[in-house]
Design a protein around this motif. Structure first.
Motif, mmCIF file in Angstrom:
data_model
loop_
_atom_site.group_PDB
_atom_site.id
_atom_site.type_symbol
_atom_site.label_atom_id
_atom_site.label_comp_id
_atom_site.label_asym_id
_atom_site.label_seq_id
_atom_site.Cartn_x
_atom_site.Cartn_y
_atom_site.Cartn_z
ATOM 1 N N VAL A 216 48.163 47.319 47.438
ATOM 2 C CA VAL A 216 46.820 47.290 48.023
ATOM 3 C C VAL A 216 46.788 46.423 49.277
ATOM 4 N N SER A 217 47.473 45.285 49.253
ATOM 5 C CA SER A 217 47.437 44.403 50.418
ATOM 6 C C SER A 217 48.179 45.005 51.604
ATOM 7 N N LEU B 54 43.426 45.954 52.946
ATOM 8 C CA LEU B 54 42.109 45.846 52.331
ATOM 9 C C LEU B 54 41.737 44.386 52.108
ATOM 10 N N ASP B 55 40.457 44.138 51.810
ATOM 11 C CA ASP B 55 39.986 42.766 51.628
ATOM 12 C C ASP B 55 40.506 42.164 50.324
ATOM 13 N N SER B 56 40.325 40.856 50.201
ATOM 14 C CA SER B 56 40.889 40.127 49.063
ATOM 15 C C SER B 56 40.245 40.510 47.733
ATOM 16 N N ALA B 57 38.982 40.920 47.744
ATOM 17 C CA ALA B 57 38.333 41.327 46.492
ATOM 18 C C ALA B 57 39.005 42.569 45.913
ATOM 19 N N ARG B 58 39.366 43.488 46.765
ATOM 20 C CA ARG B 58 40.058 44.699 46.284
ATOM 21 C C ARG B 58 41.469 44.383 45.799
ATOM 22 N N ASP C 170 41.037 42.943 42.329
ATOM 23 C CA ASP C 170 40.744 44.014 41.367
ATOM 24 C C ASP C 170 42.004 44.808 41.032
ATOM 25 N N ALA C 171 42.769 45.129 42.054
ATOM 26 C CA ALA C 171 44.004 45.876 41.825
ATOM 27 C C ALA C 171 44.993 45.050 41.019
#
Length: 90
Positions: free
Chosen positions: A37-38, A42-46, A49-50
């Motif tokens: 995801v990183s 994407l932002d740190s919240a996503r 979550d991932a």
């Protein structure tokens, strides 16, 4: 006939093995999911979550693999689990 203490010790060894596998699966699942995801920016919240979802999937997958190998394959082919082999049963 094996004593109750030896059987309990073998069971504890099997449980400890599963706990170790769950911990490694949680770490690997979270790490892989967060890395995937990183890398997409994407932002740190996503990413968090991932990471949480990856940890749960990692626990489930690696625990299933460990149970199938230890209690399915080894118990079926050799007649003993890893815990029984360590304690010396069978």
């Amino acid at each position: 006939m094996a004593s109750r203490r030896l059987r309990v010790a073998a069971w504890l060894m099997d449980v400890m093995l599963l706990q170790i596998v769950q911990g490694m699966g949680s770490f690997l699942g979270a790490f892989v999911a967060a890395a995937m995801v990183s890398s997409q920016g994407l932002d740190s919240a996503r990413v968090e979550d991932a990471s949480s979802s990856g940890a749960l999937i990692g626990i489930f997958f690696w625990n299933l693999v460990a149970v199938l190998i230890n209690f399915g394959f080894l118990q079926g082919t050799t007649g003993s689990t890893i815990g029984k082999q360590i304690v010396g049963l069978r």
